[in-house]
Every structure is written in structure tokens, then in C-alpha cells.
Design an enzyme around this catalytic site. Structure first.
Site, PDB file in Angstrom:
ATOM      1  N   SER A   1       0.797  -1.236   0.000  1.00  0.00           N
ATOM      2  CA  SER A   1       0.000   0.000   0.000  1.00  0.00           C
ATOM      3  C   SER A   1       0.825   1.279   0.000  1.00  0.00           C
ATOM      4  O   SER A   1       0.293   2.339  -0.295  1.00  0.00           O
ATOM      5  CB  SER A   1      -0.941  -0.006   1.199  1.00  0.00           C
ATOM      6  OG  SER A   1      -0.180   0.015   2.393  1.00  0.00           O
TER       7      SER A   1
ATOM      8  N   HIS B   1      -5.736  -4.459  -1.287  1.00  0.00           N
ATOM      9  CA  HIS B   1      -5.556  -3.301  -2.178  1.00  0.00           C
ATOM     10  C   HIS B   1      -5.552  -3.696  -3.652  1.00  0.00           C
ATOM     11  O   HIS B   1      -5.434  -2.833  -4.518  1.00  0.00           O
ATOM     12  CB  HIS B   1      -4.237  -2.576  -1.872  1.00  0.00           C
ATOM     13  CG  HIS B   1      -4.319  -1.622  -0.729  1.00  0.00           C
ATOM     14  ND1 HIS B   1      -4.943  -0.385  -0.831  1.00  0.00           N
ATOM     15  CD2 HIS B   1      -3.878  -1.721   0.536  1.00  0.00           C
ATOM     16  CE1 HIS B   1      -4.848   0.240   0.333  1.00  0.00           C
ATOM     17  NE2 HIS B   1      -4.215  -0.547   1.190  1.00  0.00           N
TER      18      HIS B   1
ATOM     19  N   LYS C   1     -12.554  -1.649   1.009  1.00  0.00           N
ATOM     20  CA  LYS C   1     -11.811  -0.823   0.040  1.00  0.00           C
ATOM     21  C   LYS C   1     -12.601  -0.783  -1.276  1.00  0.00           C
ATOM     22  O   LYS C   1     -13.686  -0.221  -1.298  1.00  0.00           O
ATOM     23  CB  LYS C   1     -10.379  -1.341  -0.080  1.00  0.00           C
ATOM     24  CG  LYS C   1      -9.611  -1.074   1.230  1.00  0.00           C
ATOM     25  CD  LYS C   1      -8.155  -1.440   1.197  1.00  0.00           C
ATOM     26  CE  LYS C   1      -7.482  -0.967   2.486  1.00  0.00           C
ATOM     27  NZ  LYS C   1      -6.921  -2.046   3.290  1.00  0.00           N
TER      28      LYS C   1
HETATM   29  C1  LIG Z   1      -6.742  -2.475   4.685  1.00  0.00           C
HETATM   30  C2  LIG Z   1      -6.014  -3.738   4.786  1.00  0.00           C
HETATM   31  C3  LIG Z   1      -6.370  -4.705   5.721  1.00  0.00           C
HETATM   32  C4  LIG Z   1      -7.437  -4.464   6.753  1.00  0.00           C
HETATM   33  O1  LIG Z   1      -8.701  -4.514   6.196  1.00  0.00           O
HETATM   34  P1  LIG Z   1      -9.974  -4.198   7.133  1.00  0.00           P
HETATM   35  O2  LIG Z   1     -11.079  -4.943   6.501  1.00  0.00           O
HETATM   36  O3  LIG Z   1     -10.133  -2.702   7.107  1.00  0.00           O
HETATM   37  O4  LIG Z   1      -9.632  -4.685   8.496  1.00  0.00           O
HETATM   38  C5  LIG Z   1      -5.699  -5.917   5.720  1.00  0.00           C
HETATM   39  N1  LIG Z   1      -4.706  -6.152   4.846  1.00  0.00           N
HETATM   40  C6  LIG Z   1      -4.303  -5.233   3.948  1.00  0.00           C
HETATM   41  C7  LIG Z   1      -3.207  -5.561   2.994  1.00  0.00           C
HETATM   42  C8  LIG Z   1      -4.937  -3.994   3.895  1.00  0.00           C
HETATM   43  O5  LIG Z   1      -4.541  -3.087   3.012  1.00  0.00           O
END
Ligand SMILES: *Cc1c(COP(=O)(O)O)cnc(C)c1O
Length: 399
Positions: free
Chosen positions: A186, A214, A245
Site C-alpha cells: 500500500s 488493495h 476498500k
Molecule cells: C486495509 C487492509 C487490511 C485491513 O482490512 P480491514 O477490513 O479494514 O480490516 C488488511 N490487509 C491489507 C493488505 C490492507 O490493506
């Protein structure tokens, strides 16, 4: 009792502030979107949003909102239970099926968040006889999940397949091995080299786990993630992901993959067994998301077009952009203070972004991370680039 602890916390908080690392939350007073209203000392200001994970622009999508409302009317507000006691409705099963169909996997288990999916993944599957080989830049939730498991830990340099191979050789001492990696990292927006990882996994008899948080909805021609990009659909044993996301931006996480793995997680994964089931309205909107994304490719095409449009123009303007294969565009500034000044000046220009610096990124690697969305109009993207150029010149980043 509290006085001494209070003093301790106050001193700690003060040192966070003095280091310039204190995080203030900016308040939004509109739905999440490519254009939002923020509260600016009691005054509402309109800004273009370039820092949400709202990759497909679904966070305020009318079809998702309608699906959520209708299901809430029909099936109520909350489940008041974990899944295995009395917290499973047909909607949960349908959503799990839709996720399996999307990724070409055998079965899926839902969690309250991907943080929980990763946190509860390794411990039920592996013991101290086994090994986890983890990318150095993996998400905090993978790191925590690994910590909760007794397996022997190996770490390889970000995306470095030579180092991965070294670690796999060492891990031959253990019984089973899982290679764990983010699909897209990210901070830079780079994709993991899943094709080479998969080859090494075959050579050294390891399973592969990819976190598609992502990358799902974003990477690959039809947004099916890194397994689409590398032509490995259905070949990866474990995929985790989020509904927070690209897939609507609400809450919810999942693990999808081999049938027996998912079955074991349902029996033993602690965040699944001891935490509430997601509300019916969230499951219904999730289901609608997968229906939308398989109906046609409009949103995915628009996201890819927009990303290409934005990155090309930023590079042409002279900015130093990290190589990206996702909708993340890291504008490198290197200096922490500069990244903060740059972000503040952009906000004055109506552009909402966040500057990242140590310890979120390595020392001397400060940057502004731009996240492009399918919801951005060409006009919004042009305004974004123009503001970057204006501030870049003011602050001496561009000649
Ligand atoms: C955002 C993210 C998470 C966490 O996701 P949530 O559903 O908000 O807990 C886990 N792993 C990665 C790679 C992320 O970017």
C-alpha cells in the site's frame, strides 16, 4: 490510582506530538466520495478526495445503498450472535458463494474485517513444526496473525524472490510452509511477483497466501486481483481480502481458498468463533457489489483509465513517482516536513491527500500517497494535477 498512569500517558502523548507524529483526524461532513465536504473550523469546505480506498467509487453507490436498506427492512439491523450459534442468515451464505465465484476458489469464510481474517488465519492451521515465510512489507494484520501462531518465522525482503528462495531453503526443516504476501503493497503501489512466488512454492513445496485488500477490484483487466494479473486464478491456496476498500468501502473481511482450509477456519479461527457476524445489510450490499462487478467492466475500465491519466500527467509534470501497478500513486518528496507542508498547501487548493513519513514509510522516504478512483472525473483529475504543479513550484519541488 489513575494519577501516575495519567502523567505517564500525558508525557508519552507529548513526545508523540513533539516528534510531529501525532495524528489528527479531519472531519468529513458528507458521504465518502471523490468530492467531499470537510469541516474546517466550523465551516464546510468542498475538496476533491485523493486519499480514500474507494477505488471503484462504490462507497456512495445508490444500488448498494438500496440493497442495504431493503435487506435491513426484511432481515433486521443486527445478528446479536456469532456465526455458529445463531448468526448465519442466507445472505451470509450467498455472499460467501459470490466471493468464491469471484476469485474462482472453493469456499469462503466471512469476518468482521480483513484485520480479523489475517489475525485468525495462521494459528488454526500451523503449529511449531511449521513455517511462515513473510514479505517484509506485509500489512500489520498479517504480522499480528503470524505472531499469534507458533510456526517458525522467516522474513524476505519486499518482493525479492532471490531472498524468498533463500528463506524457503532454510524452511525445508519444517513440516509445512506458507508464503504470505500482500497482493499490492500500500505504500508504493507495487504488485507482489506472484508468478515467481508460485514457481518457488512449487519447487520448495509451500502453500501461498495472498492478501488482496488493495488489489481486488483494482488489479487485472477485470479487477479480479493479482491472480488475474498473473493468470493464476484458482491456483492460490489462500486469499484474504476486505469489503472496506474497492468492494463498497464499508466493513467486512474474508478468507477464500481451498475447501478444507476454510472448513478448519470455521472450526478454529478465534476472530470468527468469538466475534459477531456482519449485519445483514452489509452482507446484502456486498452481494450487490459482486453482482455489479461481474455485470460489466465499466468501473474497472474507468479506474484503469483514470490511473493511467493521472500518473502520466504527474510524471510529465516532473514529479518523482514510484513505479506502480495499482491505483496507488506515491509522489516522492523524501523529506517528512516537506510532505506535511505539501499536503497542507494542497488542502488549501481544495485537494485532499495525506503525507506519509517515518515510521509509516522508511526514514527519508516521505511522500504523498494519491489514490485514484473510478469515481474521479477528468476535471477532478486535472484539478489535482494542476494543484500539485502549483504547490510543487511554490515549495521548490518542481523547477
Ligand atoms: C486495509 C487492509 C487490511 C485491513 O482490512 P480491514 O477490513 O479494514 O480490516 C488488511 N490487509 C491489507 C493488505 C490492507 O490493506
Amino acid at each position: 490510582m489513575y494519577t501516575e498512569f495519567q502523567k505517564h500517558l500525558q508525557a508519552e502523548l507529548q513526545s508523540i506530538r513533539e516528534a510531529g507524529l501525532y495524528k489528527n483526524e479531519r472531519v468529513i461532513v458528507s458521504p465518502q466520495s471523490s468530492g467531499i465536504k470537510v469541516d474546517n473550523n466550523g465551516k464546510e469546505t468542498e475538496v476533491i478526495n485523493f486519499c480514500a480506498n474507494n477505488y471503484l467509487g462504490l462507497a456512495d453507490n445508490p444500488e448498494l445503498i438500496k440493497a442495504a436498506k431493503e435487506r435491513m427492512d426484511k432481515r433486521g439491523y443486527g445478528m446479536a450472535s456469532v456465526r455458529f450459534i445463531c448468526g448465519t442468515q442466507d445472505t451470509h451464505k450467498q455472499l460467501e458463494k459470490a466471493i468464491s465465484d469471484f476469485f474462482g476458489t472453493e469456499d469462503t469464510i466471512l469476518y468482521a474485517a480483513c484485520f480479523d481474517a489475517n489475525g485468525g488465519l495462521f494459528e488454526p492451521l500451523l503449529t511449531d513444526e511449521d513455517a511462515i515465510i513473510s514479505d517484509a512489507l506485509n500489512h500489520a494484520s498479517i504480522i499480528d496473525g503470524v505472531r499469534l501462531c507458533k510456526a517458525v518465522r522467516y522474513r524476505y525482503k519486499n518482493g525479492d524472490v532471490a531472498d524468498l528462495e533463500e528463506q524457503l531453503k532454510k524452511a525445508q526443516e519444517q513440516r509445512f510452509r506458507i508464503i504470505a504476501t500482500d497482493g499490492v503493497f500500500s505504500m508504493d503501489g507495487n504488485v507482489c511477483p506472484l508468478d515467481k512466488i508460485y514457481e518457488l512454492a512449487k519447487k520448495y513445496n509451500a502453500l501461498v497466501m495472498v492478501d488482496e485488500s488493495h488489489s481486488a477490484g483494482v488489479v487485472g483487466k477485470t479487477g479480479h486481483g493479482v491472480t488475474e494479473l498473473y493468470n493464476l486464478r484458482g491456483q492460490i491456496e489462500i486469499i484474504t481480502g476486505t469489503l472496506g476498500k474497492a468492494f463498497g468501502g464499508s466493513v467486512g473481511g474474508f478468507t477464500t481458498g481451498r475447501k478444507e482450509i476454510i472448513d478448519m477456519l470455521r472450526q478454529r479461527s478465534r476472530p470468527y468463533m468469538f466475534s459477531n457476524s456482519i449485519p445483514p445489510m452489509i452482507a446484502a450490499a456486498g452481494l450487490k457489489t459482486f453482482e455489479l462487478l461481474t455485470r460489466d467492466n465499466t468501473l474497472q475500465d474507468r479506474l484503469h483509465e483514470n490511473t493511467e491519466y493521472f500518473v502520466t500527467r504527474m510524471k510529465a509534470a516532473g514529479f518523482d513517482i514510484k513505479p506502480t501497478q495499482s491505483a496507488i500513486c506515491a509522489v516522492m518528496l523524501y523529506d517528512a516536513r516537506l510532505s506535511q507542508e505539501f499536503a497542507a498547501a494542497l488542502q488549501d487548493e481544495g485537494i485532499y491527500v495525506t503525507g506519509f513519513y517515518y515510521p509509516v514509510v522508511p526514514q527519508g522516504q516521505a511522500r504523498i500517497r494519491v489514490q485514484v478512483s473510478a469515481a474521479h472525473t477528468k476535471e477532478q483529475l486535472d484539478k489535482g494535477v494542476a494543484a500539485f504543479v502549483k504547490v510543487g513550484k511554490q515549495l521548490g519541488v518542481l523547477a
